[in-house]
Design a protein around this motif. Structure first.
Motif, PDB file in Angstrom:
ATOM      1  N   THR A  59       5.597 -23.916  26.676  1.00 37.10           N
ATOM      2  CA  THR A  59       6.023 -24.968  25.728  1.00 37.10           C
ATOM      3  C   THR A  59       5.937 -26.396  26.104  1.00 37.10           C
ATOM      4  O   THR A  59       6.067 -27.405  25.386  1.00 37.10           O
ATOM      5  CB  THR A  59       7.328 -24.791  25.077  1.00 37.10           C
ATOM      6  OG1 THR A  59       8.348 -25.153  26.026  1.00 37.10           O
ATOM      7  CG2 THR A  59       7.819 -23.046  24.674  1.00 37.10           C
ATOM      8  N   LYS A  60       5.699 -26.676  27.386  1.00 35.57           N
ATOM      9  CA  LYS A  60       5.497 -28.289  27.906  1.00 35.57           C
ATOM     10  C   LYS A  60       4.020 -28.692  27.631  1.00 35.57           C
ATOM     11  O   LYS A  60       3.908 -29.506  27.554  1.00 35.57           O
ATOM     12  CB  LYS A  60       5.861 -27.961  29.050  1.00 35.57           C
ATOM     13  CG  LYS A  60       7.166 -27.780  29.696  1.00 35.57           C
ATOM     14  CD  LYS A  60       7.275 -27.845  31.106  1.00 35.57           C
ATOM     15  CE  LYS A  60       9.080 -27.580  31.551  1.00 35.57           C
ATOM     16  NZ  LYS A  60       9.248 -27.756  32.756  1.00 35.57           N
ATOM     17  N   GLU A  61       3.136 -27.744  27.403  1.00 40.90           N
ATOM     18  CA  GLU A  61       1.804 -27.994  27.171  1.00 40.90           C
ATOM     19  C   GLU A  61       1.374 -27.854  25.717  1.00 40.90           C
ATOM     20  O   GLU A  61       0.213 -28.176  25.184  1.00 40.90           O
ATOM     21  CB  GLU A  61       1.081 -27.191  28.214  1.00 40.90           C
ATOM     22  CG  GLU A  61       1.551 -28.009  29.744  1.00 40.90           C
ATOM     23  CD  GLU A  61       0.523 -27.426  30.675  1.00 40.90           C
ATOM     24  OE1 GLU A  61      -0.436 -26.437  30.315  1.00 40.90           O
ATOM     25  OE2 GLU A  61       0.964 -27.415  31.956  1.00 40.90           O
ATOM     26  N   ARG A  62       1.853 -26.822  25.350  1.00 40.84           N
ATOM     27  CA  ARG A  62       1.026 -26.306  23.748  1.00 40.84           C
ATOM     28  C   ARG A  62       2.030 -26.628  22.472  1.00 40.84           C
ATOM     29  O   ARG A  62       3.328 -26.611  22.994  1.00 40.84           O
ATOM     30  CB  ARG A  62       0.952 -24.614  23.885  1.00 40.84           C
ATOM     31  CG  ARG A  62      -0.048 -24.299  24.936  1.00 40.84           C
ATOM     32  CD  ARG A  62      -1.488 -24.372  24.600  1.00 40.84           C
ATOM     33  NE  ARG A  62      -1.776 -23.443  23.491  1.00 40.84           N
ATOM     34  CZ  ARG A  62      -2.457 -22.217  23.313  1.00 40.84           C
ATOM     35  NH1 ARG A  62      -2.544 -21.663  24.472  1.00 40.84           N
ATOM     36  NH2 ARG A  62      -2.852 -21.760  22.354  1.00 40.84           N
ATOM     37  N   TYR A  63       1.406 -26.726  21.576  1.00 40.75           N
ATOM     38  CA  TYR A  63       2.043 -26.602  20.200  1.00 40.75           C
ATOM     39  C   TYR A  63       2.545 -25.359  19.929  1.00 40.75           C
ATOM     40  O   TYR A  63       1.842 -24.443  20.233  1.00 40.75           O
ATOM     41  CB  TYR A  63       1.392 -27.441  19.389  1.00 40.75           C
ATOM     42  CG  TYR A  63       1.249 -28.935  19.322  1.00 40.75           C
ATOM     43  CD1 TYR A  63       2.182 -29.891  18.700  1.00 40.75           C
ATOM     44  CD2 TYR A  63       0.144 -29.315  20.238  1.00 40.75           C
ATOM     45  CE1 TYR A  63       2.119 -31.105  18.872  1.00 40.75           C
ATOM     46  CE2 TYR A  63       0.175 -30.832  20.339  1.00 40.75           C
ATOM     47  CZ  TYR A  63       1.130 -31.648  19.839  1.00 40.75           C
ATOM     48  OH  TYR A  63       0.871 -33.117  19.897  1.00 40.75           O
ATOM     49  N   LEU A  64       3.614 -25.226  19.102  1.00 43.12           N
ATOM     50  CA  LEU A  64       4.163 -24.197  18.683  1.00 43.12           C
ATOM     51  C   LEU A  64       4.342 -24.027  16.901  1.00 43.12           C
ATOM     52  O   LEU A  64       4.795 -25.064  16.538  1.00 43.12           O
ATOM     53  CB  LEU A  64       5.640 -23.727  19.424  1.00 43.12           C
ATOM     54  CG  LEU A  64       5.715 -23.708  20.858  1.00 43.12           C
ATOM     55  CD1 LEU A  64       7.009 -23.633  21.212  1.00 43.12           C
ATOM     56  CD2 LEU A  64       4.634 -22.417  21.165  1.00 43.12           C
ATOM     57  N   TYR A  65       4.351 -22.975  16.493  1.00 44.40           N
ATOM     58  CA  TYR A  65       4.526 -22.719  15.016  1.00 44.40           C
ATOM     59  C   TYR A  65       5.976 -22.102  15.124  1.00 44.40           C
ATOM     60  O   TYR A  65       6.362 -21.170  16.005  1.00 44.40           O
ATOM     61  CB  TYR A  65       3.578 -21.809  14.287  1.00 44.40           C
ATOM     62  CG  TYR A  65       2.389 -22.230  13.953  1.00 44.40           C
ATOM     63  CD1 TYR A  65       1.838 -23.175  13.411  1.00 44.40           C
ATOM     64  CD2 TYR A  65       1.245 -21.525  14.560  1.00 44.40           C
ATOM     65  CE1 TYR A  65       0.800 -23.678  12.924  1.00 44.40           C
ATOM     66  CE2 TYR A  65      -0.182 -22.083  14.216  1.00 44.40           C
ATOM     67  CZ  TYR A  65      -0.341 -23.218  13.481  1.00 44.40           C
ATOM     68  OH  TYR A  65      -1.619 -23.319  13.168  1.00 44.40           O
ATOM     69  N   ASN A  97      10.166 -29.597  24.275  1.00 42.13           N
ATOM     70  CA  ASN A  97      10.254 -30.816  23.586  1.00 42.13           C
ATOM     71  C   ASN A  97       9.983 -30.565  21.991  1.00 42.13           C
ATOM     72  O   ASN A  97       9.091 -30.042  21.656  1.00 42.13           O
ATOM     73  CB  ASN A  97       9.655 -32.096  23.889  1.00 42.13           C
ATOM     74  CG  ASN A  97       9.839 -33.124  23.136  1.00 42.13           C
ATOM     75  OD1 ASN A  97       9.835 -33.382  22.086  1.00 42.13           O
ATOM     76  ND2 ASN A  97       9.843 -34.559  24.100  1.00 42.13           N
ATOM     77  N   ASP A  98      10.819 -31.092  20.876  1.00 46.02           N
ATOM     78  CA  ASP A  98      10.844 -30.605  19.533  1.00 46.02           C
ATOM     79  C   ASP A  98       9.415 -31.343  18.997  1.00 46.02           C
ATOM     80  O   ASP A  98       9.205 -31.106  17.803  1.00 46.02           O
ATOM     81  CB  ASP A  98      11.824 -30.612  18.516  1.00 46.02           C
ATOM     82  CG  ASP A  98      12.472 -32.124  18.354  1.00 46.02           C
ATOM     83  OD1 ASP A  98      11.929 -32.974  18.784  1.00 46.02           O
ATOM     84  OD2 ASP A  98      13.550 -32.221  17.846  1.00 46.02           O
ATOM     85  N   SER A  99       8.769 -32.352  19.559  1.00 43.17           N
ATOM     86  CA  SER A  99       7.644 -33.083  19.216  1.00 43.17           C
ATOM     87  C   SER A  99       6.380 -32.197  19.165  1.00 43.17           C
ATOM     88  O   SER A  99       5.453 -32.244  18.656  1.00 43.17           O
ATOM     89  CB  SER A  99       7.419 -34.380  19.996  1.00 43.17           C
ATOM     90  OG  SER A  99       7.049 -33.966  21.449  1.00 43.17           O
ATOM     91  N   ARG A 100       6.668 -30.930  19.672  1.00 47.97           N
ATOM     92  CA  ARG A 100       5.398 -30.011  19.999  1.00 47.97           C
ATOM     93  C   ARG A 100       5.584 -28.923  18.786  1.00 47.97           C
ATOM     94  O   ARG A 100       5.073 -27.777  19.002  1.00 47.97           O
ATOM     95  CB  ARG A 100       5.310 -29.762  21.316  1.00 47.97           C
ATOM     96  CG  ARG A 100       5.012 -30.381  22.288  1.00 47.97           C
ATOM     97  CD  ARG A 100       4.401 -30.226  23.570  1.00 47.97           C
ATOM     98  NE  ARG A 100       3.652 -30.942  24.287  1.00 47.97           N
ATOM     99  CZ  ARG A 100       2.097 -31.103  24.061  1.00 47.97           C
ATOM    100  NH1 ARG A 100       1.567 -30.395  23.302  1.00 47.97           N
ATOM    101  NH2 ARG A 100       1.650 -31.967  24.851  1.00 47.97           N
TER     102      ARG A 100
END
Length: 181
Positions: A59-65, A97-100
Motif C-alpha cells: 500500500t506504500k507504492e500501489r493504489y488500491l480500490y 496513506n488514504d491518498s492512494r
C-alpha cells in the motif's frame, strides 16, 4: 456506519470573558460522535486485519480500490459523505496513506435494523502510466538496454510514479532511448 461529513466536524468555540459568551474560533474539530464512530471503525478494522493476509507494504507504492457496499438506515442519505471518516480511520491500519485509495460505491441498500458499510480492498492493475505489470515489465526490459538505465533513469522513475512525460509516447516508447554499446 460512518458519520456523515455534515456531522463529522463542528465549529470550535472559546469563551470570551469580555462578552461572557462563547465565540467561534474559525477552527473545525471532530465532533464527539465522529470520534466515537472513528474509534469503532479502527477497532473493527484491527480485528479484521488479524484474520487477513494483507500486504501493508504494498500500500506504500500501489493504489488500491476500496469497494464499498453500503447499507443505509434510510433513503436519501448521500454515500459520498461517509468516505472521509472511513478512509481516515483505516489509514495506518489497513493502508499507509488514504491518498492512494480509489473509493468506489458498488451497491447501496437500506437496512434499518443494521446500517453498515462493508469494505473490500484490492490493488489496482495499473502501475504508474502502465495499464498492467506486463507493460511495465516490457518497458523496463527495454530500459535495461539503454545507457540512461545504469544512471537511474529519471524517465523510468517518473513513469512508475504515474507522471506523464513528453519523452514517453502513447505506445510507451521512450524518445531518449540510447542503446548501450
Amino acid at each position: 456506519m460512518p458519520v456523515s461529513i455534515n456531522k463529522l466536524y463542528i465549529n470550535q468555540s472559546s469563551y470570551n470573558p469580555n462578552t461572557r459568551s462563547r465565540v467561534p474560533t474559525g477552527k473545525r474539530i471532530m465532533s464527539s460522535e465522529g470520534k466515537k464512530v472513528k474509534n469503532n471503525i479502527i477497532k473493527a478494522a484491527k480485528e479484521q486485519m488479524k484474520s487477513q493476509q494483507w500486504d501493508y507494504e504494498l500500500t506504500k507504492e500501489r493504489y488500491l480500490y476500496l469497494d464499498t457496499y453500503i447499507y443505509m438506515n434510510r433513503l436519501g442519505r448521500d454515500d459520498n459523505n461517509i468516505y472521509k471518516l472511513l478512509n481516515d480511520s483505516l489509514e495506518k491500519i489497513v493502508y499507509d496513506n488514504d491518498s492512494r485509495i480509489l473509493t468506489r460505491t458498488q451497491k447501496i441498500l437500506i437496512d434499518t435494523e443494521n446500517p453498515r458499510v462493508e469494505v473490500s480492498l484490492r490493488p489496482v492493475e495499473y502501475i504508474g502510466i502502465f495499464d498492467n505489470e506486463e507493460l511495465l515489465h516490457k518497458f523496463e526490459l527495454n530500459c535495461m538496454s539503454c545507457k540512461r538505465y545504469s544512471r537511474n533513469c529519471s524517465i523510468l522513475k517518473k513513469a512508475k510514479e504515474g507522471r506523464i512525460q513528453v519523452e514517453v509516447n502513447n505506445e510507451l516508447e521512450c524518445s531518449k532511448f540510447n542503446p548501450k554499446k
